[in-house]
Design a protein around this motif. Structure first.
Motif, PDB file in Angstrom:
ATOM      1  N   ASN A 235       0.827  -1.236  -0.156  1.00 14.76           N
ATOM      2  CA  ASN A 235       0.113  -0.100  -0.077  1.00 14.76           C
ATOM      3  C   ASN A 235       0.853   1.362  -0.027  1.00 14.76           C
ATOM      4  O   ASN A 235       0.755   2.033   0.955  1.00 14.76           O
ATOM      5  CB  ASN A 235      -0.746  -0.198   1.187  1.00 14.76           C
TER       6      ASN A 235
ATOM      7  N   GLU B 270      -1.573 -12.196  -5.874  1.00 15.68           N
ATOM      8  CA  GLU B 270      -2.817 -11.513  -5.243  1.00 15.68           C
ATOM      9  C   GLU B 270      -3.700 -12.301  -4.401  1.00 15.68           C
ATOM     10  O   GLU B 270      -4.310 -11.821  -3.496  1.00 15.68           O
ATOM     11  CB  GLU B 270      -3.545 -10.844  -6.297  1.00 15.68           C
TER      12      GLU B 270
ATOM     13  N   ALA C  46      -9.804  -3.405  -7.443  1.00 17.44           N
ATOM     14  CA  ALA C  46      -9.485  -1.801  -7.782  1.00 17.44           C
ATOM     15  C   ALA C  46     -10.618  -1.595  -8.598  1.00 17.44           C
ATOM     16  O   ALA C  46     -10.922  -2.174  -9.570  1.00 17.44           O
ATOM     17  CB  ALA C  46      -8.318  -1.739  -8.542  1.00 17.44           C
TER      18      ALA C  46
ATOM     19  N   TYR D  27      -0.396  -1.113  -6.174  1.00 18.66           N
ATOM     20  CA  TYR D  27      -1.134  -1.546  -5.193  1.00 18.66           C
ATOM     21  C   TYR D  27      -0.547  -2.537  -4.134  1.00 18.66           C
ATOM     22  O   TYR D  27       0.475  -3.197  -4.669  1.00 18.66           O
ATOM     23  CB  TYR D  27      -2.363  -2.424  -5.914  1.00 18.66           C
TER      24      TYR D  27
ATOM     25  N   HIS E 147     -11.043   1.364  -3.603  1.00 19.58           N
ATOM     26  CA  HIS E 147     -11.176  -0.301  -3.776  1.00 19.58           C
ATOM     27  C   HIS E 147     -12.542  -0.544  -3.236  1.00 19.58           C
ATOM     28  O   HIS E 147     -13.135   0.120  -2.492  1.00 19.58           O
ATOM     29  CB  HIS E 147     -10.148  -0.948  -2.684  1.00 19.58           C
TER      30      HIS E 147
ATOM     31  N   GLY F 269      -8.953   5.037  -2.483  1.00 13.01           N
ATOM     32  CA  GLY F 269      -7.613   4.218  -3.011  1.00 13.01           C
ATOM     33  C   GLY F 269      -6.556   5.379  -3.508  1.00 13.01           C
ATOM     34  O   GLY F 269      -5.806   5.682  -2.429  1.00 13.01           O
ATOM     35  N   CYS F 270      -6.458   5.585  -4.546  1.00 12.66           N
ATOM     36  CA  CYS F 270      -5.390   6.482  -5.048  1.00 12.66           C
ATOM     37  C   CYS F 270      -5.890   8.068  -4.848  1.00 12.66           C
ATOM     38  O   CYS F 270      -6.992   8.329  -5.071  1.00 12.66           O
ATOM     39  CB  CYS F 270      -4.894   6.076  -6.574  1.00 12.66           C
TER      40      CYS F 270
ATOM     41  N   ASP G 164      -0.703   2.588   5.503  1.00  9.99           N
ATOM     42  CA  ASP G 164      -1.659   2.800   4.238  1.00  9.99           C
ATOM     43  C   ASP G 164      -1.197   4.399   4.123  1.00  9.99           C
ATOM     44  O   ASP G 164      -2.412   4.869   3.847  1.00  9.99           O
ATOM     45  CB  ASP G 164      -2.913   2.357   4.428  1.00  9.99           C
TER      46      ASP G 164
ATOM     47  N   CYS H 262      -6.333  -6.959  -4.067  1.00 12.00           N
ATOM     48  CA  CYS H 262      -5.718  -5.757  -4.671  1.00 12.00           C
ATOM     49  C   CYS H 262      -6.348  -4.451  -4.162  1.00 12.00           C
ATOM     50  O   CYS H 262      -7.189  -4.033  -4.326  1.00 12.00           O
ATOM     51  CB  CYS H 262      -6.182  -6.082  -6.402  1.00 12.00           C
ATOM     52  N   PHE H 263      -5.121  -3.864  -3.563  1.00 10.28           N
ATOM     53  CA  PHE H 263      -5.466  -2.409  -2.629  1.00 10.28           C
ATOM     54  C   PHE H 263      -4.713  -1.353  -3.519  1.00 10.28           C
ATOM     55  O   PHE H 263      -3.515  -1.138  -3.033  1.00 10.28           O
ATOM     56  CB  PHE H 263      -5.139  -2.724  -1.523  1.00 10.28           C
ATOM     57  N   PRO H 264      -5.350  -0.617  -4.345  1.00  8.77           N
ATOM     58  CA  PRO H 264      -4.787   0.454  -4.986  1.00  8.77           C
ATOM     59  C   PRO H 264      -4.485   1.623  -4.071  1.00  8.77           C
ATOM     60  O   PRO H 264      -5.415   2.205  -3.497  1.00  8.77           O
ATOM     61  CB  PRO H 264      -5.664   0.764  -6.183  1.00  8.77           C
ATOM     62  N   THR H 265      -3.480   2.286  -4.036  1.00  8.48           N
ATOM     63  CA  THR H 265      -2.950   3.633  -3.210  1.00  8.48           C
ATOM     64  C   THR H 265      -2.386   4.565  -3.993  1.00  8.48           C
ATOM     65  O   THR H 265      -2.230   5.751  -3.490  1.00  8.48           O
ATOM     66  CB  THR H 265      -2.265   3.054  -1.993  1.00  8.48           C
TER      67      THR H 265
END
Length: 346
Positions: free
Chosen positions: A25, A293, A264, A318, A251, A236-237, A83, A302-305
């Motif tokens: 993350n 994953e 995502a 992610y 997410h 997320g992002c 995070d 899948c954790f998009p940041t």
């Protein structure tokens, strides 16, 4: 369907004490051809700090620190910094993260002018007990019920114990002021809330948050809508400004017979009033389907940041299975075209 290219793992845990449990993350910011990653580094025993590495281009690791970049200093983050997200607003870098003290998980902020020296500002989201939340939202029964169901950590949601607060995570600033106001997303499950009309962070007082919760329904920008996000959603992002609106990569979580599945997702918000949703994908942008994953500290994640944009290619960084950092790429013009087609079909 959007064409997604998964580039694979770019960063894994090491034997170093501060990241021997996992790396995941990352906060991401692009400067020239360099991409800076400020990632969550987990030591064995689940204590998190923030590590750092620099990429040459979107995927090639150029430099990686062998010690934590930011670590616990204060009681509100005594059990870790989790995070992070990162944006630059005018001349200042805003690094947000979840501060965890063993009981509470709350959004905190650190500021920098050079990406090297960060000054912690403390927790900026509300520190509110569950009982107070119930009282303030008594006229918004739907929001109250949803939030209580999803925020029952360790069955203490009914507690009026001093110092036990409603969890408030995924604190993410927009990368510029909107209508001359600072604006950020935060998440109280299962929705993403949004704060606008803040001239200065000093306005985020106890009284400000009381008024906010009295009118919380007005501040919800995204709620679960489709199957892949049916359990809850979260930031997320950082938002990406485009000609069509703010592009949000967030997410979504779906409960399944195999446990929660984190995917995502993508949506488009109005530039002038990001409370207004223009469109969102009715399917996951990408979901766990690769070994890195599907299996890890937490499976199916899948954790998009964070993102970086190189020409038309948007790279999405992610956390994969809560253990490693991976990256996927898409054509941003293709994604925007798909979202606008959805909008035009309404």
């Amino acid at each position: 369907m959007i064409t997604v290219k998964k580039k694979g793992i770019i960063l894994e845990k090491t034997n170093l004490d501060f990241e021997n449990g996992g790396v995941l993350n990352p906060a991401v910011i692009k400067e020239g051809n360099s991409v800076h990653l400020f990632y969550r580094a987990v030591s064995k025993g689940n204590f998190s700090s923030i590590g750092y590495c620099e990429l040459d281009g979107p995927v090639l690791v150029k430099e990686r620190r062998t010690t934590a970049f930011l670590s616990s200093e204060y009681s509100y983050e005594s059990q870790g910094l989790e995070d992070p997200r990162l944006v630059k607003i005018e001349d200042t870098y805003f690094l947000t993260y979840t501060a965890y003290n063993g009981v509470n998980a709350l959004g905190a902020l650190a500021l920098s002018s050079d990406l090297i020296h960060f000054k912690k500002q403390g927790i900026i989201v509300p520190q509110i007990t569950y009982q107070e939340f119930i009282r303030l939202t008594e006229h918004g029964a739907e929001s109250k019920t949803r939030c209580l169901v999803y925020n029952e950590h360790n069955r203490i949601f009914h507690s009026d114990t001093a110092g036990v607060y409603l969890w408030d995570k995924n604190l993410i600033f927009f990368p510029r002021k909107i209508n001359d106001k600072l604006c950020f997303l935060h998440r109280i499950k299962p929705d993403i809330q949004i704060i606008v009309e803040v001239n200065d962070l000093k306005e985020l007082t106890y009284e400000f948050w009381q008024h906010y919760f009295l009118n919380i329904d007005e501040s919800i920008v995204l709620s679960p809508k489709y199957k892949h996000e049916s359990s809850y959603i979260g930031g997320g992002c950082p938002p990406i400004e485009t000609a069509f609106g703010w592009l949000i990569i967030y997410h979504g979580v779906q409960d399944s017979e195999h446990g929660y599945i984190y995917s995502a997702c993508a949506a488009l918000l109005d530039l002038k009033n990001p409370r207004n949703e223009i469109a969102r994908l009715p399917y996951a942008l990408f979901k766990p389907d690769q070994e890195w994953e599907l299996k890890g500290e937490v499976n199916n994640v899948c954790f998009p940041t964070g993102t970086s944009l190189f020409d038309d290619t948007l790279y999405i960084y992610y956390g994969a299975a809560d253990e490693r950092i991976a990256v996927a790429s898409i054509s941003i013009s293709e994604l925007l075209k798909e979202l606008m087609n959805i909008h035009n079909e309404k």
